[in-house]
Design an enzyme around this catalytic site. Structure first.
Site, PDB file in Angstrom:
ATOM      1  N   GLU A  62       9.907  16.270  15.185  1.00  0.00           N
ATOM      2  CA  GLU A  62       9.978  16.373  13.824  1.00  0.00           C
ATOM      3  C   GLU A  62       8.854  17.233  12.935  1.00  0.00           C
ATOM      4  O   GLU A  62       7.806  17.298  13.216  1.00  0.00           O
ATOM      5  CB  GLU A  62       9.873  15.014  13.057  1.00  0.00           C
ATOM      6  CG  GLU A  62      10.135  14.964  11.666  1.00  0.00           C
ATOM      7  CD  GLU A  62      10.209  13.563  11.152  1.00  0.00           C
ATOM      8  OE1 GLU A  62       8.948  12.974  11.359  1.00  0.00           O
ATOM      9  OE2 GLU A  62      10.913  13.174  10.308  1.00  0.00           O
ATOM     10  N   GLU A 112      11.149   1.812   9.548  1.00  0.00           N
ATOM     11  CA  GLU A 112      12.028   2.905   9.525  1.00  0.00           C
ATOM     12  C   GLU A 112      11.132   4.218   9.646  1.00  0.00           C
ATOM     13  O   GLU A 112      10.225   4.588   8.967  1.00  0.00           O
ATOM     14  CB  GLU A 112      12.619   3.126   8.059  1.00  0.00           C
ATOM     15  CG  GLU A 112      13.505   1.876   7.674  1.00  0.00           C
ATOM     16  CD  GLU A 112      14.010   2.032   6.092  1.00  0.00           C
ATOM     17  OE1 GLU A 112      15.242   2.533   6.282  1.00  0.00           O
ATOM     18  OE2 GLU A 112      13.243   1.797   5.413  1.00  0.00           O
ATOM     19  N   LYS A 146       0.804  -1.031  -0.047  1.00  0.00           N
ATOM     20  CA  LYS A 146       0.004  -0.051   0.041  1.00  0.00           C
ATOM     21  C   LYS A 146       0.902   1.248  -0.004  1.00  0.00           C
ATOM     22  O   LYS A 146       1.797   1.570   1.055  1.00  0.00           O
ATOM     23  CB  LYS A 146      -0.951   0.041   1.227  1.00  0.00           C
ATOM     24  CG  LYS A 146      -1.991   1.119   1.188  1.00  0.00           C
ATOM     25  CD  LYS A 146      -2.599   1.656   2.478  1.00  0.00           C
ATOM     26  CE  LYS A 146      -1.699   2.640   3.023  1.00  0.00           C
ATOM     27  NZ  LYS A 146      -1.688   3.828   2.232  1.00  0.00           N
ATOM     28  N   CYS A 160      13.631  11.889   5.985  1.00  0.00           N
ATOM     29  CA  CYS A 160      13.870  11.699   7.696  1.00  0.00           C
ATOM     30  C   CYS A 160      15.214  11.835   8.103  1.00  0.00           C
ATOM     31  O   CYS A 160      15.574  12.121   9.227  1.00  0.00           O
ATOM     32  CB  CYS A 160      13.476  10.007   7.744  1.00  0.00           C
ATOM     33  SG  CYS A 160      14.451   8.958   6.886  1.00  0.00           S
TER      34      CYS A 160
HETATM   35  P1  NAD Z   1       2.854   8.185   7.698  1.00  0.00           P
HETATM   36  O1  NAD Z   1       3.048   7.556   8.975  1.00  0.00           O
HETATM   37  O2  NAD Z   1       1.644   9.048   7.883  1.00  0.00           O
HETATM   38  O3  NAD Z   1       2.467   7.206   6.547  1.00  0.00           O
HETATM   39  C1  NAD Z   1       3.004   6.362   5.920  1.00  0.00           C
HETATM   40  C2  NAD Z   1       2.260   5.002   5.479  1.00  0.00           C
HETATM   41  O4  NAD Z   1       1.456   4.549   6.535  1.00  0.00           O
HETATM   42  C3  NAD Z   1       1.048   5.677   4.526  1.00  0.00           C
HETATM   43  O5  NAD Z   1       0.818   4.578   3.536  1.00  0.00           O
HETATM   44  C4  NAD Z   1      -0.172   5.745   5.223  1.00  0.00           C
HETATM   45  O6  NAD Z   1      -1.243   5.539   4.613  1.00  0.00           O
HETATM   46  C5  NAD Z   1      -0.087   4.641   6.413  1.00  0.00           C
HETATM   47  N1  NAD Z   1      -0.610   4.800   7.343  1.00  0.00           N
HETATM   48  C6  NAD Z   1      -1.053   5.725   8.142  1.00  0.00           C
HETATM   49  N2  NAD Z   1      -1.497   5.311   9.437  1.00  0.00           N
HETATM   50  C7  NAD Z   1      -1.692   4.072   9.410  1.00  0.00           C
HETATM   51  C8  NAD Z   1      -2.410   2.963  10.137  1.00  0.00           C
HETATM   52  N3  NAD Z   1      -2.894   3.329  11.536  1.00  0.00           N
HETATM   53  N4  NAD Z   1      -2.163   1.818  10.050  1.00  0.00           N
HETATM   54  C9  NAD Z   1      -1.554   1.432   8.899  1.00  0.00           C
HETATM   55  N5  NAD Z   1      -1.078   2.235   8.082  1.00  0.00           N
HETATM   56  C10 NAD Z   1      -1.030   3.410   8.489  1.00  0.00           C
HETATM   57  O7  NAD Z   1       3.907   8.970   7.287  1.00  0.00           O
HETATM   58  P2  NAD Z   1       4.168   9.988   5.988  1.00  0.00           P
HETATM   59  O8  NAD Z   1       3.696  11.229   6.336  1.00  0.00           O
HETATM   60  O9  NAD Z   1       3.860   9.269   4.698  1.00  0.00           O
HETATM   61  O10 NAD Z   1       5.681  10.083   5.799  1.00  0.00           O
HETATM   62  C11 NAD Z   1       6.510  10.970   6.530  1.00  0.00           C
HETATM   63  C12 NAD Z   1       7.000  10.352   7.900  1.00  0.00           C
HETATM   64  O11 NAD Z   1       7.961   8.975   7.445  1.00  0.00           O
HETATM   65  C13 NAD Z   1       8.012  11.084   8.457  1.00  0.00           C
HETATM   66  O12 NAD Z   1       7.951  10.976   9.945  1.00  0.00           O
HETATM   67  C14 NAD Z   1       9.370  10.493   8.253  1.00  0.00           C
HETATM   68  O13 NAD Z   1      10.529  10.976   9.089  1.00  0.00           O
HETATM   69  C15 NAD Z   1       9.214   9.176   8.003  1.00  0.00           C
HETATM   70  N6  NAD Z   1       9.995   8.571   7.028  1.00  0.00           N
HETATM   71  C16 NAD Z   1      11.146   7.805   7.538  1.00  0.00           C
HETATM   72  C17 NAD Z   1      12.290   7.176   6.695  1.00  0.00           C
HETATM   73  C18 NAD Z   1      13.225   6.048   7.449  1.00  0.00           C
HETATM   74  O14 NAD Z   1      14.015   5.682   6.600  1.00  0.00           O
HETATM   75  N7  NAD Z   1      13.387   6.245   8.795  1.00  0.00           N
HETATM   76  C19 NAD Z   1      12.150   7.309   5.324  1.00  0.00           C
HETATM   77  C20 NAD Z   1      11.110   8.238   4.867  1.00  0.00           C
HETATM   78  C21 NAD Z   1      10.027   8.748   5.879  1.00  0.00           C
END
Ligand code: NAD
Length: 401
Positions: free
Chosen positions: A388, A252, A176, A286
């Site tokens: 963040e 991650e 997804k 991130c």
């Molecule tokens: P997010 O957590 O809002 O969403 C990520 C994914 O999770 C999306 O596909 C979303 O639909 C899904 N999701 C959200 N809530 C969920 C739930 N309750 N159950 C299952 N799936 C769910 O993150 P984002 O806003 O898309 O991305 C930004 C974040 O990602 C930032 O915090 C960033 O630091 C982090 N990030 C980390 C890395 C790393 O390698 N550590 C890399 C990229 C981004």
């Protein structure tokens, strides 16, 4: 208008529930995303299970390696489509999408194809007292059906970084992508189709997190493991859901990186690096640096030089050759970042440069832009120093050795 459909058991599956995919440059609708309901997610999981029980479950590492190379080649062949889709969904500059997002999408498959060819099979003969011998060996087995949930900031790169190893190891996948970025994930499903991946090995479902396809995946009793990249708070929710079936998880999550500048650095080189570390992808990575600590003798010079570089950053459209920085991903995320700018002022920050939303007086005013911003003067306990923000912003503080 584009239609982003689900890809289940080798077929495209639509939905009556649709939501808009929007271009963050100008807020214009790109197309409709077909949200997967419970029946579609269930069918994706069943199809994955069937694939594992069938021919896919008997493929050799050599065959899988060859298939991963074909996927990488097909991404390369369609790289212009991938570039366009990634730019439309994210508004990132072409220079970044061309040098990072799309080539890394293909490279992720090649890296795991290479690894498959060289993965060691551990075995050794033990010689026991009295002349007896025992053979010890390790068997590498797939985990089963893997739920892949990925974010919007590097959509293709981070999705393929999870899908490629899962397929390399012989698993089947229900993926997804973020609701904000369905484009390149849908193209990836087309690639899987074109290279002849057996039906059910790679399934794509679109939707949101809570109460939608994301949660349906994490709570699904027939999914064997979850791999997720995204916010730390989402990671907690997924870990709770995975606890029910004691599913293994691989995460991650978010960050709040610090950069440290010493007085004896090569100043111009350091500044080049700092601009990338803070502002690449509009700070939506991130590992971007949101906290910068500068050794006191260099502090004033650093703040002045950083601010003057930031004032020269060109906010522009993806295909404009002089664009340095694009918009944020969504209206919601822009409002969150602007909220942190307001909070920083309330917490006593000095805004050295930026701190608001730009006005372009053209169609970009319908998009989701914020100014690149430098803050100083906050205490270590301030929320803007601890949480963040995920935008083009850093807080600079002096330190003594
Ligand atoms: P997010 O957590 O809002 O969403 C990520 C994914 O999770 C999306 O596909 C979303 O639909 C899904 N999701 C959200 N809530 C969920 C739930 N309750 N159950 C299952 N799936 C769910 O993150 P984002 O806003 O898309 O991305 C930004 C974040 O990602 C930032 O915090 C960033 O630091 C982090 N990030 C980390 C890395 C790393 O390698 N550590 C890399 C990229 C981004």
């Amino acid at each position: 208008m584009k239609q982003f459909k689900n890809y289940v058991d080798g077929r495209w599956v639509g939905s009556d529930r649709r939501f808009a995919d929007v271009n963050p440059v100008d807020g214009e609708r790109i197309g409709d995303v077909h949200e997967a309901d419970r029946a579609t997610v269930d069918e994706a999981v069943r199809a994955a299970r069937r694939a594992l029980a069938g021919a896919w479950g008997r493929t050799s590492p050599t065959d899988r390696s060859a298939l991963l190379y074909r996927i990488a080649d097909e991404i390369d062949r369609r790289s212009e489509d991938f570039l366009e889709a990634e730019m439309q969904d994210t508004g990132k500059p072409l220079s970044m999408v061309r040098s990072i997002d799309v080539p890394r999408g293909a490279a992720n498959f090649r890296a795991f194809a290479d690894l498959l060819k060289t993965a060691p099979l551990e075995s050794h003969m033990l010689h026991l007292p009295g002349g007896a011998r025992a053979l010890n060996y390790a068997v590498r087995k797939p985990l089963g059906v893997i739920g892949v949930i990925s974010p919007w900031n590097l959509p293709l790169l981070l999705l393929t970084w999870k899908v490629a190893p899962a397929l390399a190891c012989g698993n089947a996948v229900v993926a997804k992508p973020s609701e904000e970025t369905p484009g390149t994930a849908t193209l990836l499903a087309e690639v899987m189709d074109a290279v002849g991946l057996p039906p059910g090995v790679f399934n794509l479902v679109h939707g949101f997190g809570a109460g939608s396809a994301g949660e349906l995946i994490t709570h699904h009793p027939d999914i064997d493991a979850i791999t997720f990249t995204g916010e730390s708070a989402t990671g907690s929710a997924i870990m709770r859901a995975a606890a029910d079936g004691v599913k293994p998880v691989s995460f991650e999550l978010g960050g709040k990186n610090a950069a440290i500048v010493f007085a004896d650095c090569d100043f111009e080189k350091m500044l080049d690096g700092m601009m990338r570390a803070v502002f690449l992808n509009s700070g939506q990575i991130c590992l971007c640096s949101e906290r910068v600590y500068v050794e006191r003798p260099l502090y004033e010079k650093f703040c002045g030089a950083l601010a003057s570089r930031v004032r020269r950053l060109k906010l522009g459209r993806p295909r404009d050759a002089d664009t340095d920085m694009g918009p944020l991903i969504s209206a919601e995320h822009r409002d969150k970042v602007l909220g942190y700018f307001r909070l920083a002022r309330e917490e006593g920050a000095r805004v050295v440069v930026g701190g608001g939303a730009p006005a372009f007086h053209d169609d970009r005013d319908g998009g989701f832009w914020v100014e690149p911003t430098v803050l100083t003067g906050l205490a270590e306990s301030a929320r803007c120093v601890r949480e963040e923000i995920f935008g083009p912003v850093c807080h600079v503080a002096p330190f003594d050795r």
